[in-house]
Write an enzyme that holds these catalytic residues in place. Structure first.
Site, PDB file in Angstrom:
ATOM      1  N   ASP A 198      -3.339   4.471  -2.363  1.00 52.07           N
ATOM      2  CA  ASP A 198      -4.263   4.743  -1.696  1.00 52.07           C
ATOM      3  C   ASP A 198      -4.869   6.042  -1.940  1.00 52.07           C
ATOM      4  O   ASP A 198      -4.041   7.356  -2.019  1.00 52.07           O
ATOM      5  CB  ASP A 198      -3.701   4.880  -0.283  1.00 52.07           C
ATOM      6  N   HIS A 210     -10.988  -4.054   3.403  1.00 50.67           N
ATOM      7  CA  HIS A 210     -10.857  -3.766   4.971  1.00 50.67           C
ATOM      8  C   HIS A 210     -11.678  -2.444   5.150  1.00 50.67           C
ATOM      9  O   HIS A 210     -11.747  -2.174   6.237  1.00 50.67           O
ATOM     10  CB  HIS A 210      -9.340  -3.442   5.073  1.00 50.67           C
ATOM     11  N   ASP A 211     -12.117  -1.979   4.099  1.00 50.61           N
ATOM     12  CA  ASP A 211     -12.932  -0.765   4.383  1.00 50.61           C
ATOM     13  C   ASP A 211     -14.465  -0.997   4.260  1.00 50.61           C
ATOM     14  O   ASP A 211     -15.366  -0.125   4.079  1.00 50.61           O
ATOM     15  CB  ASP A 211     -12.711   0.287   3.157  1.00 50.61           C
ATOM     16  N   GLU A 221      -6.585   3.056  -6.055  1.00 55.20           N
ATOM     17  CA  GLU A 221      -7.884   2.951  -5.235  1.00 55.20           C
ATOM     18  C   GLU A 221      -8.567   4.221  -5.762  1.00 55.20           C
ATOM     19  O   GLU A 221      -8.186   5.211  -5.874  1.00 55.20           O
ATOM     20  CB  GLU A 221      -7.641   3.325  -3.726  1.00 55.20           C
ATOM     21  N   ASP A 232       0.679  -1.394   0.119  1.00 54.05           N
ATOM     22  CA  ASP A 232       0.066   0.000   0.013  1.00 54.05           C
ATOM     23  C   ASP A 232       0.874   1.116  -0.238  1.00 54.05           C
ATOM     24  O   ASP A 232       1.927   1.377   0.818  1.00 54.05           O
ATOM     25  CB  ASP A 232      -0.940   0.075   1.239  1.00 54.05           C
TER      26      ASP A 232
END
Ligand code: NOJ
Ligand code: CA
Length: 578
Positions: free
Chosen positions: A233, A353-354, A287, A131
């Site tokens: 990200d 994970h969100d 993302e 990330d």
């Protein structure tokens, strides 16, 4: 005579070796399948390090914990892992607030642990995608400390500041702030700084060429270590109009229209490509894919030299507490597929994970249907075109924790929003119901390894509670059962890996309006597969008009898969058509 037969053999071996070298160098020479790339053919398994495996008993997952589970990861058959941020961080947002981009978060271990992890992965033929959180840093990063110290600091322009004597800056919405205000007043220099996320995540100033060079340096540091890719990200928000014009009232209802793909974002990506991405054997994924299909194309069209792929939110955002419409779901995935049918590449995902858990949001987590619906959703993810990004724990059919008390939640964004809702006198029962369904903490509870204390995740007190169902839903139990969700995941991953048609094949939607079932074919080089999925808890038919009597069943989630298009609740079948 002998020699003659030996030489062609040698020739074939050499050819084979050359083609494999090609693979490892990001290019695959081959048949009539166009433009093969390892990152298109990969199944990416996402690991949330904080919750995967705790090695030292402090209740927090760590790198040594991941290392101890490398053989498990290998056993899944996945090609790459994506690790959420593991850099030094005060953990306001679980690592998405980086205070040192070249060091490892204390909770997670040391650089030596990282090197061992990378080696352990590579030894097993698994790649590592890191990330990269560079829309913002932590307010505890040295750059920000310097930047806020004085208006004349050489680091001042690493961030966005608005001097208070100019009055209040034009409103910007913050996603994570208690007051949703993205400008934070700092008395030290009598100025406001910008933070699209939390106060502890000041936005970096990409318009500053020096800042950009710093980031490229950081990327090279990791690429030199031999990592295989970056996940950027929130990068679609990185570029800004630094004159900060006023936005229309209510813009925050569609803030992405004002925040995403602004200014010279494409220019920065092209520079990043030239300075870093093109010089290493790394893949890149963003993302967010902007606001339109054209935005998404512009990010990933190979000729533009920006990124390899992007992930759009249209699909993952569909699930609501009231459910979702399957025709709408089909429409979204079909629209994105057709926009990228000839050019460009996307990822396929329904959880990360969100998000709350895959089976709880898109399937049915009741005891009766949890396993079968989890397998059905996994079948969907592994049979679409695009690179599947699959979130850890979903291969077990892990479910939402559904915490009922606010004290059980850990996510800063959720806790801030709780305070905000309270401050405006909102119906707090409603808020609690909403977060029990959709809070991302649902997807962050400890990974369930076995039925021992804390699901085998930690010998200490886990940083967030373990899901109460861990005694039945865990790796050890599922290893024993050939029909478990886990073993089904392995089978469907293998099927994808064995059938290039599932990666590159043309996608055609059938029986479009059917409200219950999803049917599509995938075709490549004369091979044609049919996928039938029942998204409902009832028997339903897929009306494809295809005669299935001659079709070969490749995989199904029932012991007697349908051979006539009538599907059991949440049934999934993959056929090869003659
Ligand atoms: C997106 C990440 O996936 C999320 O976890 C994080 O909170 C925000 N970006 C801010 O970095
Ligand atoms: Ca630990």
């Amino acid at each position: 005579m002998k020699r003659k037969t030996f030489l062609p053999g040698l020739f074939i071996v050499v050819l084979f070796l050359i083609s494999n070298i090609g693979f490892s160098q990001n290019q695959i020479k081959n048949d009539s399948t166009p433009d093969r790339k390892w990152w298109k053919e990969a199944v990416v398994y996402q690991i949330y390090p904080r919750s995967f495996k705790d090695n030292n008993g402090d209740g927090i997952g760590d790198l040594k914990g991941i290392i101890s589970k490398l053989d498990y990861i290998k056993s899944l058959g996945v090609d790459a892992i994506w690790l959420n941020p593991i850099y030094s961080s005060p953990n306001d947002d679980n690592g998405y607030d980086v205070s040192d981009y070249r060091d490892i978060m204390k909770d997670f271990g040391t650089m030596a642990d990282f090197d061992a992890l990378l080696k352990g992965l590579h030894d097993r033929g698994i790649k590592l995608v890191m990330d990269l959180v560079v829309n913002h840093s932590s307010d505890e990063h040295e750059w920000f400390k310097q930047s806020r110290s004085s208006r004349t600091s050489p680091y001042r322009d690493y961030y966005h500041w608005w001097n208070a004597e100019q009055g209040k800056p034009p409103y910007r919405y913050s996603l994570f702030d208690v007051n949703h205000d993205a400008w934070r007043y700092d008395s030290l220099t009598n100025a406001y700084y910008l933070h699209y996320f939390s106060r502890k995540q000041p936005d970096l100033n990409w318009e500053n060429p020096k800042l950009r060079q710093e980031i490229y340096g950081i990327m090279k540091f990791w690429a030199d270590k031999g990592i295989d890719g970056f996940r950027l990200d929130a990068f679609q928000f990185a570029a800004k109009d630094t004159t900060f014009p006023g936005f229309p009232k209510g813009f925050e209802k569609n803030f992405s229209q004002y925040y995403a793909m602004q200014g010279n974002l494409h220019g920065y990506l092209q520079q990043m490509y030239k300075e870093v991405l093109s010089r290493y054997n790394v893949m890149s994924v963003a993302e967010g894919a902007g606001n339109t299909l054209e935005d998404a194309h512009n990010l990933v069209d190979a000729n533009r030299h920006e990124l390899n792929m992007a992930y759009a939110f249209d699909g993952v955002d569909l699930a609501k507490p009231t459910g979702y419409s399957l025709p709408h779901f089909k429409e979204v995935f079909s629209r994105w597929d057709s926009a990228f049918a000839d050019k460009g590449w996307l990822s396929i995902f329904l959880a990360n994970h969100d998000q709350a858990r895959l089976v709880s949001r898109f399937g049915n987590d009741s005891p009766q249907f949890r396993e079968v619906s989890a397998k059905m959703l996994t079948t969907f993810l592994m049979t679409m075109r695009g690179t599947p990004f699959y979130y850890n724990g979903d291969e077990l059919g892990m479910t939402n924790a559904g915490f009922t008390k606010i004290e059980d939640y850990r996510d800063m964004a959720t806790l801030n929003e709780y305070k905000h809702q309270k401050s405006i006198g909102a119906d707090m029962d409603k808020y609690m119901q909403r977060i029990a369904f959709e809070c991302r903490d649902n997807g962050r509870t400890p990974f369930q390894w076995d039925s021992s204390a804390n699901a085998g995740f930690s010998t200490g007190t886990p940083w967030i509670q373990v899901n109460k169902n861990y005694k039945t839903i865990n790796v050890a139990e599922e290893e024993k059962d050939p029909n478990s969700v886990l073993n089904y995941f392995r089978k469907v991953v293998k099927l994808r890996k064995d059938n290039l048609v599932l990666v590159y094949g043309k996608y055609t939607l059938l029986d479009k309006q059917n409200p219950d079932t999803y049917a599509y074919t995938r075709e490549l080089n004369g091979k044609k597969l049919l996928v039938l999925l029942n998204f409902k808890a009832k028997v339903a038919a897929a009306n494809t008009g295809i005669d299935l009597s001659q079709a070969k069943i490749l995989l199904g989630n029932y012991s007697h898969p349908s051979n006539n298009g009538t599907l059991q609740p949440y049934e999934a079948v993959i056929y090869e058509l003659k």
